[in-house]
Write a protein that holds these residues in place. Structure first.
Motif, PDB file in Angstrom:
ATOM      1  N   UNK A 296      -2.729  16.866  -7.958  1.00 33.53           N
ATOM      2  CA  UNK A 296      -1.763  15.942  -7.377  1.00 33.53           C
ATOM      3  C   UNK A 296      -1.860  14.591  -8.079  1.00 33.53           C
ATOM      4  N   UNK A 297      -0.699  14.061  -8.472  1.00 36.99           N
ATOM      5  CA  UNK A 297      -0.627  12.789  -9.189  1.00 36.99           C
ATOM      6  C   UNK A 297      -0.460  11.617  -8.232  1.00 36.99           C
ATOM      7  N   UNK A 298      -0.959  10.457  -8.677  1.00 36.87           N
ATOM      8  CA  UNK A 298      -0.741   9.218  -7.943  1.00 36.87           C
ATOM      9  C   UNK A 298       0.736   8.838  -8.021  1.00 36.87           C
ATOM     10  N   UNK A 299       1.309   8.423  -6.916  1.00 32.95           N
ATOM     11  CA  UNK A 299       2.702   8.009  -6.869  1.00 32.95           C
ATOM     12  C   UNK A 299       2.851   6.502  -7.053  1.00 32.95           C
TER      13      UNK A 299
ATOM     14  N   UNK B 203       0.829  -1.202   0.000  1.00 28.93           N
ATOM     15  CA  UNK B 203       0.000   0.000   0.000  1.00 28.93           C
ATOM     16  C   UNK B 203       0.868   1.258   0.000  1.00 28.93           C
ATOM     17  N   UNK B 204       0.366   2.278  -0.663  1.00 28.06           N
ATOM     18  CA  UNK B 204       1.047   3.568  -0.736  1.00 28.06           C
ATOM     19  C   UNK B 204       0.151   4.617  -0.078  1.00 28.06           C
ATOM     20  N   UNK B 205       0.715   5.402   0.829  1.00 32.48           N
ATOM     21  CA  UNK B 205      -0.053   6.438   1.516  1.00 32.48           C
ATOM     22  C   UNK B 205      -0.266   7.640   0.609  1.00 32.48           C
ATOM     23  N   UNK B 206      -1.431   8.259   0.730  1.00 31.03           N
ATOM     24  CA  UNK B 206      -1.716   9.525   0.050  1.00 31.03           C
ATOM     25  C   UNK B 206      -1.726  10.589   1.134  1.00 31.03           C
ATOM     26  N   UNK B 207      -0.780  11.513   1.050  1.00 35.96           N
ATOM     27  CA  UNK B 207      -0.644  12.563   2.065  1.00 35.96           C
ATOM     28  C   UNK B 207      -0.721  13.934   1.403  1.00 35.96           C
ATOM     29  N   UNK B 208      -1.089  14.935   2.192  1.00 42.29           N
ATOM     30  CA  UNK B 208      -1.095  16.317   1.712  1.00 42.29           C
ATOM     31  C   UNK B 208       0.361  16.724   1.483  1.00 42.29           C
ATOM     32  N   UNK B 209       0.694  17.173   0.266  1.00 48.85           N
ATOM     33  CA  UNK B 209       2.089  17.485  -0.060  1.00 48.85           C
ATOM     34  C   UNK B 209       2.529  18.872   0.414  1.00 48.85           C
ATOM     35  N   UNK B 210       3.830  19.048   0.508  1.00 48.29           N
ATOM     36  CA  UNK B 210       4.405  20.370   0.776  1.00 48.29           C
ATOM     37  C   UNK B 210       4.514  21.074  -0.568  1.00 48.29           C
TER      38      UNK B 210
ATOM     39  N   UNK C 246      -0.116   5.098 -11.833  1.00 43.79           N
ATOM     40  CA  UNK C 246       0.904   6.069 -11.430  1.00 43.79           C
ATOM     41  C   UNK C 246       0.903   7.205 -12.448  1.00 43.79           C
ATOM     42  N   UNK C 247       0.844   8.434 -11.969  1.00 45.95           N
ATOM     43  CA  UNK C 247       0.821   9.607 -12.836  1.00 45.95           C
ATOM     44  C   UNK C 247      -0.567  10.175 -13.082  1.00 45.95           C
ATOM     45  N   UNK C 248      -1.634   9.410 -12.773  1.00 42.02           N
ATOM     46  CA  UNK C 248      -3.003   9.934 -12.892  1.00 42.02           C
ATOM     47  C   UNK C 248      -3.197  11.071 -11.891  1.00 42.02           C
TER      48      UNK C 248
END
Length: 76
Positions: A48-51, A2-9, A32-34
């Motif tokens: 924000x793109x999916x990592x 699983x990959x976390x989705x966090x609010x970016x800086x 990835x990239x969507x």
């Protein structure tokens, strides 16, 4: 894994931002990239793109204000 989705800086001054819109619903497949969500600061709106690729599980609410680093979902 699983990959976390966090609010970016997004710059030096932004410490919190509004989650404007999710582009995918719970359980939908993303690549990835969507573009998966948009956030808004007092100065700009940013996409924000999916990592990672997988199934998205958003937990953050549209219209809510979050601090940089807050967890708002997962990609499984």
């Amino acid at each position: 894994m699983a990959s976390e989705i966090r609010i970016p800086k997004l710059g030096m001054s932004a410490v919190e931002m509004t989650l404007v819109e999710w582009m995918f619903g719970d359980g939908e497949a993303v690549e990835k990239g969507d573009i998966i969500y948009t956030v808004e600061t007092d100065k700009s709106t940013t996409e924000i793109e999916a990592q990672a690729s997988g199934v998205i599980r958003p937990t953050g609410e549209e219209g809510a204000v979050y601090k940089v680093g807050d967890l708002i979902g997962m990609i499984e």
